[in-house]
Design a protein around this motif. Structure first.
Motif, PDB file in Angstrom:
ATOM      1  N   UNK A  92      -8.083  13.156   5.851  1.00  0.00           N
ATOM      2  CA  UNK A  92      -8.341  12.937   4.436  1.00  0.00           C
ATOM      3  C   UNK A  92      -7.063  12.456   3.763  1.00  0.00           C
ATOM      4  N   UNK A  93      -7.217  11.625   2.750  1.00  0.00           N
ATOM      5  CA  UNK A  93      -6.053  11.129   2.032  1.00  0.00           C
ATOM      6  C   UNK A  93      -6.443  10.217   0.898  1.00  0.00           C
ATOM      7  N   UNK A 121       0.823  -1.199   0.000  1.00  0.00           N
ATOM      8  CA  UNK A 121       0.000   0.000   0.000  1.00  0.00           C
ATOM      9  C   UNK A 121       0.859   1.251   0.000  1.00  0.00           C
ATOM     10  N   UNK A 122       0.470   2.195  -0.842  1.00  0.00           N
ATOM     11  CA  UNK A 122       1.069   3.526  -0.873  1.00  0.00           C
ATOM     12  C   UNK A 122      -0.046   4.521  -0.608  1.00  0.00           C
ATOM     13  N   UNK A 123       0.157   5.455   0.316  1.00  0.00           N
ATOM     14  CA  UNK A 123      -0.881   6.421   0.633  1.00  0.00           C
ATOM     15  C   UNK A 123      -0.252   7.767   0.956  1.00  0.00           C
ATOM     16  N   UNK A 124      -1.056   8.817   0.802  1.00  0.00           N
ATOM     17  CA  UNK A 124      -0.595  10.157   1.142  1.00  0.00           C
ATOM     18  C   UNK A 124      -1.689  10.858   1.939  1.00  0.00           C
ATOM     19  N   UNK A 125      -1.304  11.435   3.068  1.00  0.00           N
ATOM     20  CA  UNK A 125      -2.246  12.125   3.955  1.00  0.00           C
ATOM     21  C   UNK A 125      -2.342  13.595   3.523  1.00  0.00           C
ATOM     22  N   UNK A 126      -3.571  14.063   3.346  1.00  0.00           N
ATOM     23  CA  UNK A 126      -3.802  15.426   2.892  1.00  0.00           C
ATOM     24  C   UNK A 126      -4.284  16.347   3.998  1.00  0.00           C
ATOM     25  N   UNK A 127      -4.815  15.744   5.066  1.00  0.00           N
ATOM     26  CA  UNK A 127      -5.366  16.549   6.150  1.00  0.00           C
ATOM     27  C   UNK A 127      -5.564  15.668   7.374  1.00  0.00           C
ATOM     28  N   UNK A 128      -5.484  16.260   8.570  1.00  0.00           N
ATOM     29  CA  UNK A 128      -5.737  15.510   9.792  1.00  0.00           C
ATOM     30  C   UNK A 128      -4.597  14.570  10.153  1.00  0.00           C
ATOM     31  N   UNK A 183       4.250   1.493  16.303  1.00  0.00           N
ATOM     32  CA  UNK A 183       3.201   2.482  16.068  1.00  0.00           C
ATOM     33  C   UNK A 183       3.733   3.659  15.244  1.00  0.00           C
ATOM     34  N   UNK A 184       2.895   4.104  14.296  1.00  0.00           N
ATOM     35  CA  UNK A 184       3.255   5.239  13.451  1.00  0.00           C
ATOM     36  C   UNK A 184       2.117   6.248  13.449  1.00  0.00           C
ATOM     37  N   UNK A 185       2.477   7.535  13.445  1.00  0.00           N
ATOM     38  CA  UNK A 185       1.510   8.619  13.340  1.00  0.00           C
ATOM     39  C   UNK A 185       1.747   9.354  12.025  1.00  0.00           C
ATOM     40  N   UNK A 186       0.653   9.633  11.321  1.00  0.00           N
ATOM     41  CA  UNK A 186       0.718  10.250  10.000  1.00  0.00           C
ATOM     42  C   UNK A 186       0.004  11.591  10.041  1.00  0.00           C
ATOM     43  N   UNK A 187       0.626  12.596   9.406  1.00  0.00           N
ATOM     44  CA  UNK A 187       0.031  13.936   9.359  1.00  0.00           C
ATOM     45  C   UNK A 187       0.026  14.440   7.915  1.00  0.00           C
ATOM     46  N   UNK A 188      -0.427  15.656   7.745  1.00  0.00           N
ATOM     47  CA  UNK A 188      -0.528  16.252   6.412  1.00  0.00           C
ATOM     48  C   UNK A 188       0.797  16.204   5.656  1.00  0.00           C
ATOM     49  N   UNK A 189       0.741  15.815   4.376  1.00  0.00           N
ATOM     50  CA  UNK A 189       1.892  15.709   3.469  1.00  0.00           C
ATOM     51  C   UNK A 189       2.805  14.524   3.784  1.00  0.00           C
ATOM     52  N   UNK A 190       2.353  13.628   4.653  1.00  0.00           N
ATOM     53  CA  UNK A 190       3.127  12.417   4.927  1.00  0.00           C
ATOM     54  C   UNK A 190       2.756  11.314   3.929  1.00  0.00           C
ATOM     55  N   UNK A 228       5.302  20.487   0.075  1.00  0.00           N
ATOM     56  CA  UNK A 228       3.971  20.730  -0.496  1.00  0.00           C
ATOM     57  C   UNK A 228       3.995  20.650  -2.016  1.00  0.00           C
ATOM     58  N   UNK A 229       5.095  21.097  -2.642  1.00  0.00           N
ATOM     59  CA  UNK A 229       5.186  21.061  -4.106  1.00  0.00           C
ATOM     60  C   UNK A 229       5.235  19.624  -4.629  1.00  0.00           C
ATOM     61  N   UNK A 230       5.943  18.752  -3.906  1.00  0.00           N
ATOM     62  CA  UNK A 230       6.016  17.349  -4.315  1.00  0.00           C
ATOM     63  C   UNK A 230       4.663  16.678  -4.122  1.00  0.00           C
ATOM     64  N   UNK A 231       3.993  17.012  -3.013  1.00  0.00           N
ATOM     65  CA  UNK A 231       2.647  16.481  -2.777  1.00  0.00           C
ATOM     66  C   UNK A 231       1.714  16.852  -3.932  1.00  0.00           C
TER      67      UNK A 231
END
Length: 292
Positions: A93-94, A49-56, A66-73, A131-134
């Motif tokens: 969101x993501x 799985x590949x994912x990108x977090x956009x918000x929250x 344990x891992x925590x994910x935030x915006x642009x991660x 942010x530009x890469x996102x």
């Protein structure tokens, strides 16, 4: 999305359980994190799985870490890892993509520095993007979604595959820059794994013996097997088979070579031997695979 007991989490099981657009049993794209069926209880991934977090924010465990994910991660979960304790903030969101092992191998087959990317994702299952890469990655994901929706496109699968390959190359450019900036010296085990993968990439058509690879690396086959298994979760034979099977699949689908010529090209004793090898790993004969 309600969590259902999926045991091992595979593309096929997710497609069967939920009404989600997919490319066969090879890929699923999720527009929203809420739709990703990651479990609260531990489940072994039978896909990547590949994912990108956009918000929250989001939280989850991989192999009990344990891992925590935030915006642009960016989140990378590899096939074979155990995920659990999946939680999202209300505003999270993501976008996420799940890929079968076979499809991912096909996508990454032409990418240089594959071993370095594998090691990076193992040590950095979550990492931040500018942010530009996102924005660039989201552009790719939008195109991928558009092509997936075009079910009448005669080259739908190949177009999606090439878009993902391009996206991974752009992402990999960022990843390798981060990796070099850390100046982290690889461990002996990581160096052996990297050298082994490079040898396999160069020699899989003619050499499938673990002993031969151990000899080139000046270590015993047992030590090579233990090291590669510890680093990657796969045995040397599994890595070699992945390269060989992928090459057979590509030649069967994208060349006019006879099966006999493909067997010769890949150094099999004869066509019959290659047929048995292919069926053992793919589930169908080379002839039937070429027809589909």
């Amino acid at each position: 999305m309600d969590n259902k007991d999926l045991n091992g989490l595979s593309i096929r099981k997710v497609v069967e359980e939920y009404n989600i657009p997919s490319i066969g049993d090879e890929m699923i794209l999720f527009d929203h994190f809420n739709d990703v069926p990651l479990p609260n209880e531990p489940r072994r991934m039978e896909c990547s799985m590949f994912a990108i977090c956009l918000k929250g924010k989001a939280q989850y465990t991989v192999n009990t870490n344990r891992h925590t994910v935030k915006e642009n991660d960016v989140i990378i979960v590899n096939e074979g890892q155990v995920v659990g304790d999946y939680m999202l903030s209300r505003d999270c969101e993501g976008i996420a993509i799940m890929l079968s092992e076979e499809f991912l191998n096909e996508i990454t087959s032409g990418i240089n520095e594959l071993s370095s990317l594998f090691l990076f994702s193992r040590d950095h299952p979550v990492f931040s993007l500018d942010a530009s890469v996102t924005k660039t990655i989201l552009g790719y994901l939008g195109l991928i979604k558009q092509k997936m929706a075009d079910v009448d496109h005669l080259f739908r699968r190949d177009t999606v595959r090439m878009l993902i390959t391009t996206m991974i190359c752009d992402l990999s450019n960022t990843v390798l820059r981060v990796q070099k900036a850390t100046n982290k010296k690889p461990t002996r085990a990581e160096a052996i794994f990297t050298d082994f993968i490079r040898l396999v990439e160069q020699n899989y058509k003619s050499e499938r013996r673990v002993g031969w690879y151990g000899q080139q690396l000046c270590i015993t086959p047992k030590y090579l097997s233990e090291t590669v298994k510890a680093i990657s979760g796969r045995t040397p034979n599994e890595w070699i088979d992945n390269y060989v099977v992928l090459e057979m699949r590509v030649q069967l689908k994208n060349s006019m070579k006879s099966i006999k010529d493909i067997a010769n090209d890949l150094n099999f004793p004869n066509q019959s031997f290659m047929g048995k090898y292919f069926k053992e790993h793919v589930g169908v004969s080379p002839t039937d695979y070429r027809r589909t």
